[in-house]
Design a protein around this motif. Structure first.
Motif, short mmCIF file in Angstrom:
data_model
loop_
_atom_site.label_atom_id
_atom_site.label_comp_id
_atom_site.label_asym_id
_atom_site.label_seq_id
_atom_site.Cartn_x
_atom_site.Cartn_y
_atom_site.Cartn_z
N THR A 904 0.42 51.07 46.03
CA THR A 904 0.87 50.08 47.00
C THR A 904 -0.24 49.78 48.00
O THR A 904 -0.87 50.70 48.51
CB THR A 904 2.09 50.62 47.78
N GLY A 905 -0.46 48.50 48.27
CA GLY A 905 -1.50 48.13 49.24
C GLY A 905 -2.58 47.28 48.62
O GLY A 905 -3.17 46.44 49.28
N ILE A 906 -2.86 47.51 47.33
CA ILE A 906 -3.84 46.63 46.65
C ILE A 906 -3.25 46.24 45.31
O ILE A 906 -2.34 46.87 44.78
CB ILE A 906 -5.20 47.33 46.39
N ARG A 907 -3.79 45.15 44.76
CA ARG A 907 -3.37 44.77 43.41
C ARG A 907 -4.53 44.10 42.70
O ARG A 907 -5.45 43.55 43.34
CB ARG A 907 -2.16 43.84 43.45
N ALA A 908 -4.49 44.14 41.38
CA ALA A 908 -5.53 43.49 40.58
C ALA A 908 -5.24 42.00 40.58
O ALA A 908 -4.14 41.57 40.22
CB ALA A 908 -5.49 44.04 39.16
N THR A 909 -6.22 41.20 41.01
CA THR A 909 -5.96 39.76 41.13
C THR A 909 -6.79 38.91 40.18
O THR A 909 -6.48 37.77 39.93
CB THR A 909 -6.27 39.27 42.55
N ASP A 910 -7.92 39.46 39.71
CA ASP A 910 -8.79 38.62 38.90
C ASP A 910 -9.46 39.47 37.84
O ASP A 910 -9.73 40.65 38.07
CB ASP A 910 -9.85 37.99 39.81
#
Length: 1239
Positions: A904-910
């Motif tokens: 929680t707090g970051i996510r894969a975006t690209d």
């Protein structure tokens, strides 16, 4: 003045190199040239390159005034000639030295530390005893300072306690001087403007901020007359290379020959460089941060006439003494340099308009600038380092190489009042600067505008420029890392620990995080929140290589089989069981480390906990104790809930006229007979169960029935290419052992059947459709190996037209050339991925084939492209066959889906790489091999906490080559930080560059290349400016301060900016650019590192007894010795460069001849001679090839031969012929950008 201007004009005329990938120049016919694609080049370069007609009139062969054009290469003497504006320690230690002292070191303080004794040449890293350059995480944080503000004699280092705060690299970059004392009349940091100032190259100079001026003043005092008299001719790249004197017999470039020494300097023991600082300014830059500083300035102790190299670790560029050294004119050129053609007449090597005399890379379309007397700024590398103080050569000691000549690096200071040397050149951007008004002659007592004089001026001598030895050296950083991290195994159990560099050989031990061979991150300390990430601009990304091959001393991931129930997962986020799961309630439940959800432990998986809360069986289960492991997948993880069939390999061979004529068809058929025994298998002792099939094609397709029961293979022709189908099911895909006789018969017959073909047209789309339909019919995944030779212009789906238009290069429409010309292949790629059909394309073009379009299917399916331009069986067969063998044999997974989960707090975006995505989370790969990487960018969607850190889990579901469905899991935990300083302490530059390249190469599909380059420079400047503003101790604005772990960011970024994809030379084909763009998109960090900064090994220093390689040298022509032999590799090509004066014994050992003229530049392999040197060299070439995913063809390049232009393209620290800046100039440019941001 006239004479000097004239000379200066000549000085800047540098021969340029031709590109490595295109055709040779007229007159270069038949020379093998490496395009990225290969072979001999029959035709000529575009007319922009004139044929080489022997030496230019001004490019004399004989040594002018005791100096030969390449003799520049031998000694360290020279090395120092390039006194730098960033003059600091040797390979610019940008950052690990003792913290600055609170007061400036006394001007006359003796230098306490010198790493090298008299006459030592030091090309690579300093001895291991020096302090390491990349401190382990635990060391005190020491930023690096590059002072671009004013020259300082390099050495007044007061060594204090171990670094606490900041390393200062304070080197002058021209007028980037800003001092903390009295501002000049023009305002702080300005040198008084001069009327004669030439504009800085427009494309490279945004408007200067108020504190930074590139103006130069017209000289108010003419330089001393002796100085004027000696404007010697200049060598090819300008100056002798800074560092290397491997053979003592090579003449020192600036030895006492020629008029370079207007007067004998006093004996070394007496010179004292003292310069009286103007009253108003303190003797040393007061801007240095407090603490024991090492500002390389100050008089050398009398005992060290020769190159005292500063201790390794700091990154400090020192303040140059005495303010901007005046230079106005050609008198700066040290004697003995090669004359260049006059300005009006470009040298024969010059590919474009004459280079601007200012030394900045010519911008496209900008008219060359007239040389002006008042121009200033550091010269380009290609211009040759302007020799700093070249005319001041301390007498060499008997038996020693002459001591270095370098304002900042050379021997003891001259006595005050020693006049009569040419003014120094200082600068930003290659212009020459005149003496400042009020300077008492060129040295002593001149007021420093904006910079406190940093110590007595160095020996007055030749011009100043940024000394390449004082700016950060990639070689030094690499060698330091090997010394610090190569001896101990790297254990992955410590969260947030940065791994050894990709260039360091190390053993990884998995203790809970994935090995760096599988995952490398740009930052191992993630910012706690989005604002901090945005402020720093450091990209947060991971380069993941899920099926990476491990060295023999590391064990492959364990396979875990939980039976029919399958892997244990979190109920909410579906993360797989891993070391980050916390067992609670006596082991009956576990809390997910990613989403904090609590899940019941299945009864069969239950185990008691020990007193620390860990399961008793923790170390018996890979998924609880390891960072990487595999699970056997159950039927639920299979497509259509069916256990998959073993995969198939289909070989589709172009049999059109070109393919038959160049020998490709015969070679492929011959090779497949043996290669089919080496298909990949899970267990080496068991036969592979991969089935094979064969198709040939031109305008129509020929399918072959090779069923084992047939006496002869049967051919079936499908001419209706508009509606492709497979004419037979039984007998097309067969097991090799069952049908061996029929397959061999077919492979013998194909070359004969088509030997006399006259069909020149080919199709391409239907070929892939045919393979896809065959896999669909067999209901299996697989791989197509397509061997293709020309643009598919025959009437069929996917037909293409020739759209190569060089006029679009550099325009807004250029991006269209990288996009597929028809949408047919995108649709086809999507169908291939759905079936698990991966495509590997081998192309053999003699002209434009539109790689941008043909490559869509391979790059979307996880396949590879191999390109052999102007393929010739005699010279390219070895490379092609080695690539083919490796491609067929390597471990590969089919029908793969990859998902990256994060805490929680970051996510894969690209995501970047060779794959297809039908949604925003799943990366789909029809094939995933051991060389492919997927790069993932992360963004914040909430705050992170320093206690828990950030977690990521990469799960890849794939079918192994024997048909098993498996899940490979890689886990990685990194730290989180609330302080920017912690972020900058734990980044990995190589990974950041890998990410930047992929981001930029994708951006050119939608933006003009100029915008892409500008945004890269801007982001890099923002990263460094943020560090300067928030983490570095206060210091003069004239200093360039770099974080220790990012001190190589500018040099590597410059290599990316001037790569052929982003800034092509006139001879780089569109196909080559498209090929490189696609190739690099899936490269791992090790391969992108060597691709952008090739490895250059001095073979004359090879020790045949030792198993270790000689220490590499920096990629600059200045580092090449005429008496040496060098091996350069970049992952796609290997060059063996042979100096004109190479020792006969060396030539005899390598080539079996003592005569340079008898070496055959056309050879692609070295003769197997019976001597230790030859054996060791061939072993080295083989071991270097084994480290790379593609076979590198060897090219022998003789100095001053036509092929040398191609070789020079890879000397990436020099200015390039396509307008790319040299490292020195780019560093000045970055400093200017940073100052603009800060102002």
């Amino acid at each position: 003045m006239r004479v000097r201007d004239e000379l200066r004009m000549n000085v800047n005329q540098q021969p340029h190199m031709a590109s490595p990938y295109g055709q040779p120049q007229p007159g270069y016919q038949g020379y093998p040239q490496p395009g990225y694609g290969g072979g001999h080049v029959p035709s000529g370069y575009p007319a922009q390159y004139a044929a080489y007609n022997g030496p230019d009139s001004a490019y004399q062969q004989g040594p002018p005034q005791g100096y030969s054009p390449y003799a520049s290469f031998p000694t360290k003497t020279l090395a120092t000639n390039l006194v730098s504006d960033l003059s600091s320690s040797s390979p610019l230690d940008l950052g690990m030295r003792g913290p600055p002292t609170s007061g400036a070191p006394p001007v006359s303080g003796a230098q306490n530390y010198s790493q090298f004794g008299q006459g030592e040449t030091q090309n690579g890293p300093p001895p291991m005893g020096a302090p390491p350059q990349r401190p382990p995480v635990s060391q005190p944080y020491t930023p690096a300072v590059v002072n671009l503000s004013g020259p300082q004699p390099l050495y007044d280092q007061q060594f204090g306690a171990p670094p606490v705060g900041m390393q200062q690299m304070t080197n002058q970059m021209a007028s980037m001087q800003v001092g903390s004392t009295a501002p000049s009349p023009a305002g702080p940091g300005y040198a008084p403007p001069s009327v004669s100032q030439a504009p800085i190259s427009s494309a490279y100079t945004p408007a200067a901020p108020p504190t930074f001026s590139l103006t130069s003043t017209a000289p108010t005092h003419p330089p001393p007359t002796e100085a004027m008299a000696q404007a010697p001719p200049r060598s090819y790249y300008g100056a002798p290379p800074p560092a290397q004197q491997p053979f003592p017999n090579a003449a020192p470039p600036f030895s006492s020959t020629g008029p370079t020494q207007p007067q004998a300097p006093p004996p070394v023991s007496q010179q004292s460089f003292s310069q009286v600082p103007p009253v108003s300014q303190p003797p040393f830059s007061t801007a240095l941060p407090p603490g024991p500083t090492q500002s390389y300035g100050g008089p050398h102790p009398p005992t060290q006439p020769s190159f005292p190299r500063p201790p390794l670790p700091t990154s400090q560029l020192s303040n140059f003494p005495g303010g901007p050294p005046p230079t106005s004119t050609s008198s700066q050129i040290p004697g003995g340099m090669q004359p260049q053609p006059p300005v009006s007449q470009p040298s024969p090597y010059h590919s474009g308009p004459p280079p601007n005399t200012s030394g900045f890379p010519p911008q496209v379309g900008a008219p060359p600038r007239p040389p002006l007397a008042g121009m200033q700024g550091p010269p380009m590398a290609s211009q040759g380092p302007l020799m700093a103080q070249a005319n001041h050569v301390p007498p060499s000691q008997p038996g020693m190489p002459p001591s270095p000549i370098n304002a900042a690096l050379s021997g003891p200071p001259p006595q005050p009042g020693m006049q009569g040397y040419p003014p120094q050149q200082n600068g930003a951007f290659g212009q020459v600067r005149g003496p400042q008004p009020g300077y008492a002659g060129p040295y002593s007592g001149q007021p420093n505008y904006g910079v406190p004089p940093a110590a007595p001026a160095p020996a007055p001598t030749a011009p100043k420029r940024l000394d390449p030895d004082s700016i950060p050296s990639p070689i030094q950083v690499i060698e330091d890392d090997k010394a610090n991290k190569g001896s101990e195994p790297f254990t992955t159990g410590v969260r947030g620990q940065a791994p050894p560099l990709v260039t360091t050989k190390f053993q990884a031990r998995d203790q809970g995080n994935a090995s760096p061979r599988y995952i490398r991150c740009t930052a191992y300390n993630m910012p706690c929140n989005a604002d901090m990430a945005k402020q720093s601009q450091v990209p947060l990304a991971a380069v993941i290589k899920p099926l990476a091959t491990l060295p023999p001393d590391e064990s492959p991931p364990y396979l875990v089989d939980h039976g029919e129930s399958g892997p244990i997962r979190c109920n909410r986020c579906k993360a797989y069981m891993c070391p980050y799961m916390q067992f609670i309630e006596g082991g009956r439940r576990f809390q997910c480390g990613f989403c904090s959800c609590v899940t019941e432990v299945p009864p069969h998986y239950f185990q008691h906990l020990d007193h620390t809360g860990k399961r008793v069986d923790c170390y018996d289960r890979p998924e609880l104790s390891m960072g990487s492991y595999e699970f056997m997948a159950t039927v639920d993880y299979c497509k259509n809930n069916k256990i998959p069939q073993p995969p198939a390999y289909i070989f589709l061979i172009d049999v059109s006229y070109n393919a038959v004529k160049n020998g490709m068809v015969g070679i492929v058929c011959q090779e497949l007979k043996t290669l089919l025994d080496y298909l990949p298998r899970q267990n080496p002792d068991v036969e592979s169960n991969i089935r094979v099939g064969f198709v040939t094609y031109n305008k129509v397709l020929h399918f072959y029935n090779v069923k084992g029961s047939l006496a002869q293979p049967q051919m079936m022709v499908v001419s209706d290419v508009a509606d492709m189908f497979v004419p037979l099911l039984d007998g097309f895909l067969v097991n090799v052992s069952e049908s061996r006789m029929v397959i061999e018969s077919l492979l013998d017959q194909i070359p004969e059947m088509f030997a006399d073909t006259r069909e020149t047209e080919t199709v391409f789309g239907p070929v892939i459709q045919a393979g896809l339909e065959a896999l669909k019919a067999a209901d299996c995944a697989g791989k197509l190996f397509v061997f293709h030779s020309s643009l598919p212009i025959a009437e069929a789906p996917g037909k293409l037209k020739n759209r190569e238009d060089k006029k679009l290069v550099g325009t807004d429409k250029e991006k269209s050339l990288f996009q597929p010309q028809v949408s047919f292949y995108n649709t086809l790629a999507k169908e291939c991925v759905a079936q698990g059909c991966c495509v590997d394309l081998f192309i053999f073009p003699n002209q434009y084939v539109d790689v941008a379009t043909l490559g869509v299917v391979p790059t979307s399916t996880g396949g590879s492209i191999y390109k052999y331009t102007y393929f010739q069986a005699s010279t390219d067969q070895e490379r092609f066959l080695n690539d083919l063998r490796r491609d067929v044999q390597k471990q590969v997974g089919f029908d793969a889906v990859m998902r990256v989960r994060t805490s929680t707090g970051i996510r894969a975006t690209d995501f970047f790489g060779s794959f297809y995505m039908s949604n925003t989370t799943d990366v789909e790969l029809a094939g995933l091999d051991c060389d492919k990487t997927v790069t993932v960018e992360f963004r914040h969607d909430d705050k992170l906490s320093e206690e828990t850190g950030a977690l990521m889990q990469c799960a890849v579901l794939y079918t192994s080559c024997n048909g098993q469905r498996r899940l490979r899991i890689h886990n990685m935990a990194v730290n989180c930080c609330a302080q920017l300083a912690d972020l900058y302490r734990n980044c990995e530059t190589d990974t950041i560059i890998n990410f930047f390249v992929k981001y930029a190469y994708r951006s050119i599909l939608s933006s003009p290349t100029k915008n892409v380059r500008d945004s890269l420079v801007n982001q890099c400047a923002q990263i460094l400016a943020c560090y300067r503003k928030n983490c570095a101790s206060p210091s003069s604005a004239g200093q360039l301060i770099l974080p220790e772990c990012m001190k190589l960011l500018p040099v590597y970024l410059n290599c990316v900016l001037k790569s052929d994809v982003l800034q092509p030379g006139a001879d780089v084909s569109l196909d080559d650019r498209a090929y490189l763009r696609q190739l690099i998109s899936a490269m791992d960090v090790a391969e992108s590192h060597v691709f952008f900064y090739p490895r250059l090994l001095p073979l004359q220093q090879l020790d045949v007894e030792s198993m270790s390689l000689p220490v590499a040298v920096r990629d600059s022509e200045e580092r090449l010795s005429r008496g040496g032999v060098y091996l350069l590799e970049n992952g796609l090509n290997i060059f063996l460069w042979v100096g004109v004066n190479a020792q006969q014994e060396l030539l005899q050992n390598i080539f079996g001849t003592t005569a340079f003229s008898q070496i055959d530049p056309g050879m692609t392999s070295l003769p197997a001679l019976d001597n230790p040197f030859s054996k060791r060299l061939r072993e080295i070439i083989e071991s270097v090839r084994a480290q790379r995913s593609r076979y590198m063809k060897l090219m022998v390049v003789k100095q001053e031969d036509k092929l040398e232009l191609i070789f020079k393209h890879f000397l990436v620290e020099d200015k390039s012929n396509n307008g790319g800046a040299s490292y020195v100039d780019f560093l000045c440019h970055m400093h200017k950008e940073i100052r603009q941001l800060l102002s």
